[in-house]
Design an enzyme around this catalytic site. Structure first.
Site, PDB file in Angstrom:
ATOM      1  N   SER A 158      40.784  -0.463  39.856  1.00  0.00           N
ATOM      2  CA  SER A 158      41.401   0.189  38.853  1.00  0.00           C
ATOM      3  C   SER A 158      41.527   1.755  38.486  1.00  0.00           C
ATOM      4  CB  SER A 158      40.729  -0.522  37.736  1.00  0.00           C
ATOM      5  OG  SER A 158      41.070   0.073  36.499  1.00  0.00           O
ATOM      6  N   GLY A 169      46.337 -16.067  38.181  1.00  0.00           N
ATOM      7  CA  GLY A 169      46.306 -14.848  37.153  1.00  0.00           C
ATOM      8  C   GLY A 169      47.618 -14.130  37.224  1.00  0.00           C
ATOM      9  N   LYS A 213      34.258  -2.666  38.584  1.00  0.00           N
ATOM     10  CA  LYS A 213      35.056  -1.974  39.541  1.00  0.00           C
ATOM     11  C   LYS A 213      34.554  -1.002  40.543  1.00  0.00           C
ATOM     12  CE  LYS A 213      38.242  -4.911  38.590  1.00  0.00           C
ATOM     13  NZ  LYS A 213      38.382  -5.929  39.507  1.00  0.00           N
ATOM     14  N   ASN A 269      44.914  -7.064  24.109  1.00  0.00           N
ATOM     15  CA  ASN A 269      43.817  -5.959  24.141  1.00  0.00           C
ATOM     16  C   ASN A 269      44.889  -4.726  24.763  1.00  0.00           C
ATOM     17  OD1 ASN A 269      41.200  -5.686  23.660  1.00  0.00           O
ATOM     18  ND2 ASN A 269      40.606  -7.338  25.215  1.00  0.00           N
ATOM     19  N   ASN A 270      45.711  -4.936  25.670  1.00  0.00           N
ATOM     20  CA  ASN A 270      46.854  -4.086  26.179  1.00  0.00           C
ATOM     21  C   ASN A 270      48.069  -3.907  25.497  1.00  0.00           C
ATOM     22  OD1 ASN A 270      45.527  -5.836  28.894  1.00  0.00           O
ATOM     23  ND2 ASN A 270      45.441  -3.421  28.781  1.00  0.00           N
ATOM     24  N   LEU A 271      48.451  -2.719  25.421  1.00  0.00           N
ATOM     25  CA  LEU A 271      49.884  -2.372  24.747  1.00  0.00           C
ATOM     26  C   LEU A 271      50.854  -3.165  25.045  1.00  0.00           C
ATOM     27  CD1 LEU A 271      50.879  -0.277  22.968  1.00  0.00           C
ATOM     28  CD2 LEU A 271      51.559   0.803  25.116  1.00  0.00           C
ATOM     29  N   TYR A 326      33.112  -3.298  32.374  1.00  0.00           N
ATOM     30  CA  TYR A 326      33.941  -3.617  33.252  1.00  0.00           C
ATOM     31  C   TYR A 326      34.385  -3.024  34.383  1.00  0.00           C
ATOM     32  CZ  TYR A 326      38.914  -4.234  34.999  1.00  0.00           C
ATOM     33  OH  TYR A 326      40.097  -4.265  36.117  1.00  0.00           O
ATOM     34  N   PHE A 375      41.753 -11.002  43.652  1.00  0.00           N
ATOM     35  CA  PHE A 375      41.984 -10.582  42.417  1.00  0.00           C
ATOM     36  C   PHE A 375      40.885 -11.065  41.318  1.00  0.00           C
ATOM     37  CE2 PHE A 375      46.159 -10.878  44.458  1.00  0.00           C
ATOM     38  CZ  PHE A 375      46.676  -9.679  43.954  1.00  0.00           C
ATOM     39  N   ASP A 384      34.934 -21.825  41.754  1.00  0.00           N
ATOM     40  CA  ASP A 384      34.516 -20.406  41.402  1.00  0.00           C
ATOM     41  C   ASP A 384      33.965 -19.807  42.464  1.00  0.00           C
ATOM     42  OD1 ASP A 384      32.684 -18.550  40.140  1.00  0.00           O
ATOM     43  OD2 ASP A 384      33.042 -19.622  38.233  1.00  0.00           O
TER      44      ASP A 384
HETATM   45  P1  NAD Z   1      43.968 -12.302  35.256  1.00  0.00           P
HETATM   46  O1  NAD Z   1      42.773 -12.578  34.474  1.00  0.00           O
HETATM   47  O2  NAD Z   1      45.256 -12.787  34.663  1.00  0.00           O
HETATM   48  O3  NAD Z   1      43.738 -12.789  36.798  1.00  0.00           O
HETATM   49  C1  NAD Z   1      42.256 -13.077  37.329  1.00  0.00           C
HETATM   50  C2  NAD Z   1      42.342 -14.483  37.806  1.00  0.00           C
HETATM   51  O4  NAD Z   1      40.902 -14.704  38.341  1.00  0.00           O
HETATM   52  C3  NAD Z   1      42.297 -15.580  36.582  1.00  0.00           C
HETATM   53  O5  NAD Z   1      43.463 -16.592  37.086  1.00  0.00           O
HETATM   54  C4  NAD Z   1      41.134 -16.151  36.209  1.00  0.00           C
HETATM   55  O6  NAD Z   1      40.958 -17.445  36.173  1.00  0.00           O
HETATM   56  C5  NAD Z   1      40.312 -15.898  37.990  1.00  0.00           C
HETATM   57  N1  NAD Z   1      39.020 -15.900  37.949  1.00  0.00           N
HETATM   58  C6  NAD Z   1      38.127 -15.160  37.145  1.00  0.00           C
HETATM   59  N2  NAD Z   1      37.012 -15.199  37.567  1.00  0.00           N
HETATM   60  C7  NAD Z   1      36.868 -16.007  38.617  1.00  0.00           C
HETATM   61  C8  NAD Z   1      36.100 -16.920  39.532  1.00  0.00           C
HETATM   62  N3  NAD Z   1      34.529 -16.499  39.277  1.00  0.00           N
HETATM   63  N4  NAD Z   1      35.978 -17.750  40.419  1.00  0.00           N
HETATM   64  C9  NAD Z   1      37.635 -17.876  40.676  1.00  0.00           C
HETATM   65  N5  NAD Z   1      38.566 -17.324  39.627  1.00  0.00           N
HETATM   66  C10 NAD Z   1      38.305 -16.463  38.922  1.00  0.00           C
HETATM   67  O7  NAD Z   1      44.041 -10.756  35.700  1.00  0.00           O
HETATM   68  P2  NAD Z   1      44.999  -9.892  36.377  1.00  0.00           P
HETATM   69  O8  NAD Z   1      45.709  -8.929  35.148  1.00  0.00           O
HETATM   70  O9  NAD Z   1      45.888 -10.534  37.038  1.00  0.00           O
HETATM   71  O10 NAD Z   1      44.128  -8.688  37.121  1.00  0.00           O
HETATM   72  C11 NAD Z   1      43.656  -9.237  38.522  1.00  0.00           C
HETATM   73  C12 NAD Z   1      42.847  -8.225  39.009  1.00  0.00           C
HETATM   74  O11 NAD Z   1      43.116  -6.960  39.031  1.00  0.00           O
HETATM   75  C13 NAD Z   1      41.395  -8.426  38.237  1.00  0.00           C
HETATM   76  O12 NAD Z   1      40.271  -8.179  39.295  1.00  0.00           O
HETATM   77  C14 NAD Z   1      41.508  -6.990  37.443  1.00  0.00           C
HETATM   78  O13 NAD Z   1      40.376  -6.524  37.016  1.00  0.00           O
HETATM   79  C15 NAD Z   1      42.213  -6.139  38.315  1.00  0.00           C
HETATM   80  N6  NAD Z   1      43.043  -5.039  37.286  1.00  0.00           N
HETATM   81  C16 NAD Z   1      43.835  -5.521  36.432  1.00  0.00           C
HETATM   82  C17 NAD Z   1      44.432  -4.577  35.693  1.00  0.00           C
HETATM   83  C18 NAD Z   1      45.573  -4.983  34.843  1.00  0.00           C
HETATM   84  O14 NAD Z   1      45.710  -4.200  33.696  1.00  0.00           O
HETATM   85  N7  NAD Z   1      45.887  -6.355  34.354  1.00  0.00           N
HETATM   86  C19 NAD Z   1      44.529  -3.165  35.932  1.00  0.00           C
HETATM   87  C20 NAD Z   1      43.544  -2.863  36.825  1.00  0.00           C
HETATM   88  C21 NAD Z   1      42.671  -3.905  37.705  1.00  0.00           C
HETATM   89  N1  UDP Z   2      47.255   0.984  22.915  1.00  0.00           N
HETATM   90  C1  UDP Z   2      47.658   1.024  21.561  1.00  0.00           C
HETATM   91  N2  UDP Z   2      47.598  -0.122  21.002  1.00  0.00           N
HETATM   92  C2  UDP Z   2      47.368  -1.368  21.313  1.00  0.00           C
HETATM   93  C3  UDP Z   2      46.925  -1.352  22.879  1.00  0.00           C
HETATM   94  C4  UDP Z   2      46.889  -0.161  23.542  1.00  0.00           C
HETATM   95  O1  UDP Z   2      47.975   2.009  20.860  1.00  0.00           O
HETATM   96  O2  UDP Z   2      47.397  -2.330  20.736  1.00  0.00           O
HETATM   97  C5  UDP Z   2      47.228   2.396  23.492  1.00  0.00           C
HETATM   98  C6  UDP Z   2      45.863   2.711  24.303  1.00  0.00           C
HETATM   99  O3  UDP Z   2      45.277   3.639  23.171  1.00  0.00           O
HETATM  100  C7  UDP Z   2      46.263   3.606  25.417  1.00  0.00           C
HETATM  101  C8  UDP Z   2      47.590   2.924  25.813  1.00  0.00           C
HETATM  102  O4  UDP Z   2      48.088   2.278  24.648  1.00  0.00           O
HETATM  103  O5  UDP Z   2      46.820   4.942  25.074  1.00  0.00           O
HETATM  104  C9  UDP Z   2      47.339   1.930  26.963  1.00  0.00           C
HETATM  105  O6  UDP Z   2      46.315   1.124  26.732  1.00  0.00           O
HETATM  106  P1  UDP Z   2      45.857  -0.377  27.348  1.00  0.00           P
HETATM  107  O7  UDP Z   2      44.943  -0.907  26.766  1.00  0.00           O
HETATM  108  O8  UDP Z   2      47.303  -1.006  27.555  1.00  0.00           O
HETATM  109  O9  UDP Z   2      45.649   0.107  28.933  1.00  0.00           O
HETATM  110  P2  UDP Z   2      44.248   1.246  29.229  1.00  0.00           P
HETATM  111  O10 UDP Z   2      45.009   2.362  29.786  1.00  0.00           O
HETATM  112  O11 UDP Z   2      43.406   1.571  28.061  1.00  0.00           O
HETATM  113  O12 UDP Z   2      43.766   0.335  30.139  1.00  0.00           O
END
Ligand code: NAD
Ligand code: UDP
Length: 345
Positions: A130, A10, A159, A204-206, A155, A86, A58
């Site tokens: 997170s 990921g 965590k 979903n993310n900015l 979600y 992760f 998995d």
């Molecule tokens: P991602 O989806 O890119 O990576 C997660 C990986 O886990 C993927 O490759 C997916 O295929 C694998 N996976 C999911 N379920 C599985 C399972 N049951 N068995 C084996 N593999 C599985 O996400 P990411 O952004 O790299 O996030 C990694 C970790 O960090 C996650 O736990 C996520 O919740 C956490 N996290 C991410 C963010 C963010 O903004 N990206 C913020 C805070 C925490």
């Molecule tokens: N945001 C936005 N437009 C988007 C996605 C996110 O305005 O298309 C805003 C959201 O309201 C927050 C910030 O950007 O204030 C970061 O959002 P993100 O979803 O990236 O991360 P979050 O902190 O919500 O996990």
């Protein structure tokens, strides 16, 4: 160390695998590719110039997971020293629609994983938590002592609950060393542009939304609310370069090596940027215009969240090196070179 990386294909996992290997660690990746593809590991291997052992499994599948771990141990003749965990589902919005899948994947998956780690004699884990566990943070900047809050989606609860499960496990069996890393907002990509964030469908993310607008895949950015109690009315977050975040995991291995018991660290920069500031930084870094439209606030969003990262600096010797301009440059470099991502989803 010999490290089992779950979810290593990921976004954050693939960047971390590179930093681990560049620091001399051995890794094996287990991933079911539910939200990634093997190409990310092929690209990561190209960056480090070495093969990355990969096992498609998995983590909820006890036999598949155990088989993968045993196959790797037999192949290398070495037991795993630590697991960096992760693997999990990560979309707050999706989790509201399908909560049971989130609880099954994240919680059951982690419980099965913990059982197998114990069976294989490994009692060290670094867990991807997170900033969402703080809910609407009671203190800004957010320190690790800030009380955990009410999460706004399943979600976030997974965590928060997993942190509790891991804390209880470590209390019951002090041989465990567990580092809970609370990530703020990871963005950006490896400087090569070979790997980066590859979201499924509408981001979903900015930042991925911004880069898709820049690439012409989406017409304009929706900014969710300009009436927050912030200087320009838009939400403030602590964006952190994914490579800095990845390096935080390498440093956290030091705490594991020092037998930390249970330790919790924020990984952020300590600096907050509003949505409009990010848009401006992106435009300036890349010379690309980002049209936007102001929409209603998004349900579940908090106004302001940024970290106090002093504990990680003091105890792990880790500090974010990259600034917002680097993050915007690298995010766009990745998107430009891979307009449809790696999996073309
Ligand atoms: P991602 O989806 O890119 O990576 C997660 C990986 O886990 C993927 O490759 C997916 O295929 C694998 N996976 C999911 N379920 C599985 C399972 N049951 N068995 C084996 N593999 C599985 O996400 P990411 O952004 O790299 O996030 C990694 C970790 O960090 C996650 O736990 C996520 O919740 C956490 N996290 C991410 C963010 C963010 O903004 N990206 C913020 C805070 C925490
Ligand atoms: N945001 C936005 N437009 C988007 C996605 C996110 O305005 O298309 C805003 C959201 O309201 C927050 C910030 O950007 O204030 C970061 O959002 P993100 O979803 O990236 O991360 P979050 O902190 O919500 O996990």
């Amino acid at each position: 160390m010999n490290i089992l990386v779950t979810g290593g294909a990921g976004y954050i996992g693939s960047h971390t695998v590179i930093e681990l290997m560049n620091s001399g660690h051995q890794v094996a990746v287990v991933d079911n590719l539910a939200n990634s593809c093997e190409k990310s590991l092929e690209r990561a291997a190209e960056i480090v110039g070495r093969e990355i052992p990969f096992y498609k499994a998995d983590i909820r599948d006890r036999e598949g997971l155990s088989g993968a771990m045993k196959a790797h141990e037999d192949r290398t003749g070495q037991a795993f020293d630590c697991c960096i965990h992760f693997a999990g589902l990560k979309s707050p919005n999706e989790s509201i629609r399908i909560p049971l899948e989130y609880y099954d994947n994240n919680i059951t998956g982690t419980q099965v994983l913990l059982g197998e780690l114990i069976r294989h004699g490994c009692k060290n884990m670094i867990f991807s938590s997170s900033a969402s566990v703080y809910g609407s943070p009671a203190v800004i900047p957010v320190t690790e002592e800030c009380p955990k809050g009410q999460c706004t989606n399943p979600y976030g609860w997974t965590k928060s609950m997993l942190e509790q499960i891991l804390t209880d496990l470590q209390t019951a069996d002090p041989e465990w060393n567990i580092v809970l890393l609370r990530y703020f907002n990871p963005i950006g990509a490896h400087e090569s542009g070979l790997i980066g964030e590859d979201p499924n469908g509408i981001p979903n993310n900015l930042m991925p939304y911004i880069t898709q607008v820049a690439a012409g895949r989406r017409k304009e950015l929706n900014i969710y609310g300009d009436d927050y109690d912030t200087p320009d009315g838009t939400g403030i977050r602590d964006y952190i370069h994914v490579v800095d975040l990845a390096r935080g995991h390498v440093k956290a291995l030091g705490a594991i090596g020092n037998k930390c018991g249970l330790a919790v660290y924020n990984l952020g920069t300590g600096r907050g940027y509003s949505v409009l500031e990010v848009v401006r930084a992106f435009e300036e870094a890349n010379g690309v215009k980002i049209p936007y439209i102001i929409r209603e606030r998004r349900a579940g969003d908090v106004a302001v969240s940024y970290s106090d990262p002093a504990k990680a600096e003091r105890e792990l010797g880790w500090k974010a090196q990259y600034g917002i301009t680097d993050m915007c440059r690298d995010a766009w470099n990745w998107q430009r070179k891979n307009p449809d991502g790696l999996s073309g989803r």
